[in-house]
Design a protein around this motif. Structure first.
Motif, PDB file in Angstrom:
ATOM      1  N   ARG A   1       0.504  -1.481   0.293  1.00 36.00           N
ATOM      2  CA  ARG A   1      -0.259  -0.179   0.116  1.00 36.00           C
ATOM      3  C   ARG A   1       1.108   0.573  -0.035  1.00 36.00           C
ATOM      4  NH1 ARG A   1      -4.257  -3.569   2.203  1.00 36.00           N
ATOM      5  NH2 ARG A   1      -3.081  -3.298   4.469  1.00 36.00           N
ATOM      6  N   LEU A   2       2.475   0.974   0.574  1.00 39.83           N
ATOM      7  CA  LEU A   2       2.703   2.443   1.073  1.00 39.83           C
ATOM      8  C   LEU A   2       3.892   2.367  -0.369  1.00 39.83           C
ATOM      9  CD1 LEU A   2       4.429   4.688   2.617  1.00 39.83           C
ATOM     10  CD2 LEU A   2       6.069   2.990   2.459  1.00 39.83           C
ATOM     11  N   ILE A   3       3.903   1.442  -0.872  1.00 38.27           N
ATOM     12  CA  ILE A   3       4.974   1.247  -2.707  1.00 38.27           C
ATOM     13  C   ILE A   3       3.698   2.026  -3.466  1.00 38.27           C
ATOM     14  CG2 ILE A   3       6.174   0.491  -4.093  1.00 38.27           C
ATOM     15  CD1 ILE A   3       7.332  -1.022  -1.593  1.00 38.27           C
ATOM     16  N   ASP A   4       2.620   1.932  -3.677  1.00 40.01           N
ATOM     17  CA  ASP A   4       1.235   1.944  -4.458  1.00 40.01           C
ATOM     18  C   ASP A   4       1.210   3.988  -4.341  1.00 40.01           C
ATOM     19  OD1 ASP A   4       1.527  -0.184  -5.275  1.00 40.01           O
ATOM     20  OD2 ASP A   4      -0.462  -1.296  -4.607  1.00 40.01           O
ATOM     21  N   ARG A   5       0.953   3.939  -3.181  1.00 44.20           N
ATOM     22  CA  ARG A   5       1.015   4.674  -3.248  1.00 44.20           C
ATOM     23  C   ARG A   5       1.349   6.066  -3.110  1.00 44.20           C
ATOM     24  NH1 ARG A   5      -0.869   4.047   2.959  1.00 44.20           N
ATOM     25  NH2 ARG A   5       1.064   6.158   3.573  1.00 44.20           N
ATOM     26  N   LEU A   6       2.914   6.052  -3.011  1.00 40.83           N
ATOM     27  CA  LEU A   6       3.861   7.249  -2.927  1.00 40.83           C
ATOM     28  C   LEU A   6       4.372   7.054  -3.693  1.00 40.83           C
ATOM     29  CD1 LEU A   6       4.774   7.482   0.695  1.00 40.83           C
ATOM     30  CD2 LEU A   6       2.879   8.905  -0.090  1.00 40.83           C
ATOM     31  N   PHE A   7       4.715   5.797  -4.787  1.00 44.07           N
ATOM     32  CA  PHE A   7       6.074   5.393  -5.396  1.00 44.07           C
ATOM     33  C   PHE A   7       5.416   4.762  -6.733  1.00 44.07           C
ATOM     34  CE2 PHE A   7       7.977   5.785  -1.321  1.00 44.07           C
ATOM     35  CZ  PHE A   7       8.712   6.375  -1.263  1.00 44.07           C
ATOM     36  N   GLY A   8       4.222   5.213  -6.814  1.00 41.62           N
ATOM     37  CA  GLY A   8       3.114   4.524  -8.041  1.00 41.62           C
ATOM     38  C   GLY A   8       3.792   3.021  -8.743  1.00 41.62           C
ATOM     39  N   GLY A   9       3.738   2.393  -6.858  1.00 37.31           N
ATOM     40  CA  GLY A   9       3.131   0.691  -7.085  1.00 37.31           C
ATOM     41  C   GLY A   9       5.008   0.723  -7.700  1.00 37.31           C
ATOM     42  N   LYS A  10       6.109   1.381  -7.061  1.00 38.32           N
ATOM     43  CA  LYS A  10       7.613   0.900  -8.214  1.00 38.32           C
ATOM     44  C   LYS A  10       8.069   0.319  -7.005  1.00 38.32           C
ATOM     45  CE  LYS A  10       6.792   2.233 -13.362  1.00 38.32           C
ATOM     46  NZ  LYS A  10       6.103   1.112 -13.336  1.00 38.32           N
ATOM     47  N   LEU A  11       9.036   0.282  -6.646  1.00 35.26           N
ATOM     48  CA  LEU A  11       9.989  -0.137  -5.649  1.00 35.26           C
ATOM     49  C   LEU A  11      10.860   0.576  -6.217  1.00 35.26           C
ATOM     50  CD1 LEU A  11      10.705  -0.768  -2.994  1.00 35.26           C
ATOM     51  CD2 LEU A  11      12.149  -2.830  -4.328  1.00 35.26           C
ATOM     52  N   THR A  12      11.666   0.600  -6.790  1.00 32.79           N
ATOM     53  CA  THR A  12      13.364   1.590  -7.553  1.00 32.79           C
ATOM     54  C   THR A  12      13.229   2.735  -6.826  1.00 32.79           C
ATOM     55  OG1 THR A  12      13.278   0.222  -9.432  1.00 32.79           O
ATOM     56  CG2 THR A  12      14.499   2.169  -9.212  1.00 32.79           C
ATOM     57  N   PRO A  13      12.424   4.374  -6.962  1.00 31.47           N
ATOM     58  CA  PRO A  13      11.811   4.939  -7.131  1.00 31.47           C
ATOM     59  C   PRO A  13      11.677   5.255  -5.122  1.00 31.47           C
ATOM     60  CG  PRO A  13       9.832   4.967  -8.447  1.00 31.47           C
ATOM     61  CD  PRO A  13      11.086   3.799  -7.767  1.00 31.47           C
ATOM     62  N   LEU A  14      11.249   4.002  -4.819  1.00 33.36           N
ATOM     63  CA  LEU A  14      11.218   4.214  -2.516  1.00 33.36           C
ATOM     64  C   LEU A  14      12.928   4.414  -2.630  1.00 33.36           C
ATOM     65  CD1 LEU A  14      10.617   4.183  -0.014  1.00 33.36           C
ATOM     66  CD2 LEU A  14      10.249   1.755  -0.413  1.00 33.36           C
ATOM     67  N   VAL A  15      13.974   3.758  -3.153  1.00 34.14           N
ATOM     68  CA  VAL A  15      15.005   2.731  -2.399  1.00 34.14           C
ATOM     69  C   VAL A  15      15.971   4.248  -2.829  1.00 34.14           C
ATOM     70  CG1 VAL A  15      17.695   2.059  -3.349  1.00 34.14           C
ATOM     71  CG2 VAL A  15      15.018   0.697  -2.717  1.00 34.14           C
ATOM     72  N   ALA A  16      15.710   4.980  -4.545  1.00 32.97           N
ATOM     73  CA  ALA A  16      16.208   6.273  -5.174  1.00 32.97           C
ATOM     74  C   ALA A  16      15.879   7.193  -3.813  1.00 32.97           C
ATOM     75  CB  ALA A  16      15.446   5.980  -6.301  1.00 32.97           C
ATOM     76  N   HIS A  17      14.589   7.551  -3.545  1.00 33.89           N
ATOM     77  CA  HIS A  17      14.077   8.327  -2.508  1.00 33.89           C
ATOM     78  C   HIS A  17      15.351   8.606  -1.329  1.00 33.89           C
ATOM     79  CE1 HIS A  17      11.767  11.022   0.137  1.00 33.89           C
ATOM     80  NE2 HIS A  17      11.692  10.125   0.920  1.00 33.89           N
TER      81      HIS A  17
END
Length: 122
Positions: A82-98
């Motif tokens: 849910r977190l990845i979907d809500r904040l990063f459009g469902g993609k993990l890479t932008p979370l790690v990059a952030h």
């Protein structure tokens, strides 16, 4: 479990994931004392979790024993998704990059991610 659980309810779930079944009094005694919750507060939270089907209970004489109805791993997986979907459009890479851009990844974090990626490739 369709309904999200609150931070307060999550604290009760953590107690039950660590040990169960427990009575309401047992849960109240194990919740972080810094929260300053009364037994009635814990009973209210247990009632909400029952209504959300996050826990189940069984009668034990004149009291109830509570246990999780959802595994910790399943809950974490759902919340993470849910977190990845809500904040990063469902993609993990932008979370790690952030996290990397904000210097929030330690050398150990990076080593663990590298190790995980190597294992996934095999």
């Amino acid at each position: 479990m369709a309904e999200r659980i609150s931070d307060a309810e999550h604290a009760v779930m953590e107690v039950l994931w660590d040990e169960s079944p427990l009575t309401a009094q047992d849960v109240a005694e194990r919740v972080d004392p810094d929260r300053g919750w009364s037994a009635n507060t814990v009973k209210t939270l247990l009632g909400r979790l029952l209504a959300k089907n996050a826990i189940s209970h069984e009668e034990d004489g004149r009291r109830y024993l509570y246990r999780p109805a959802v595994e910790r791993g399943d809950y974490v997986a759902g919340e993470s998704r849910r977190l990845i979907d809500r904040l990063f459009g469902g993609k993990l890479t932008p979370l790690v990059a952030h996290l990397a851009e904000r210097d929030e990844l330690s050398a150990q974090d990076i080593a663990e991610i590298e190790s995980l990626l190597k294992a996934l490739k095999q």
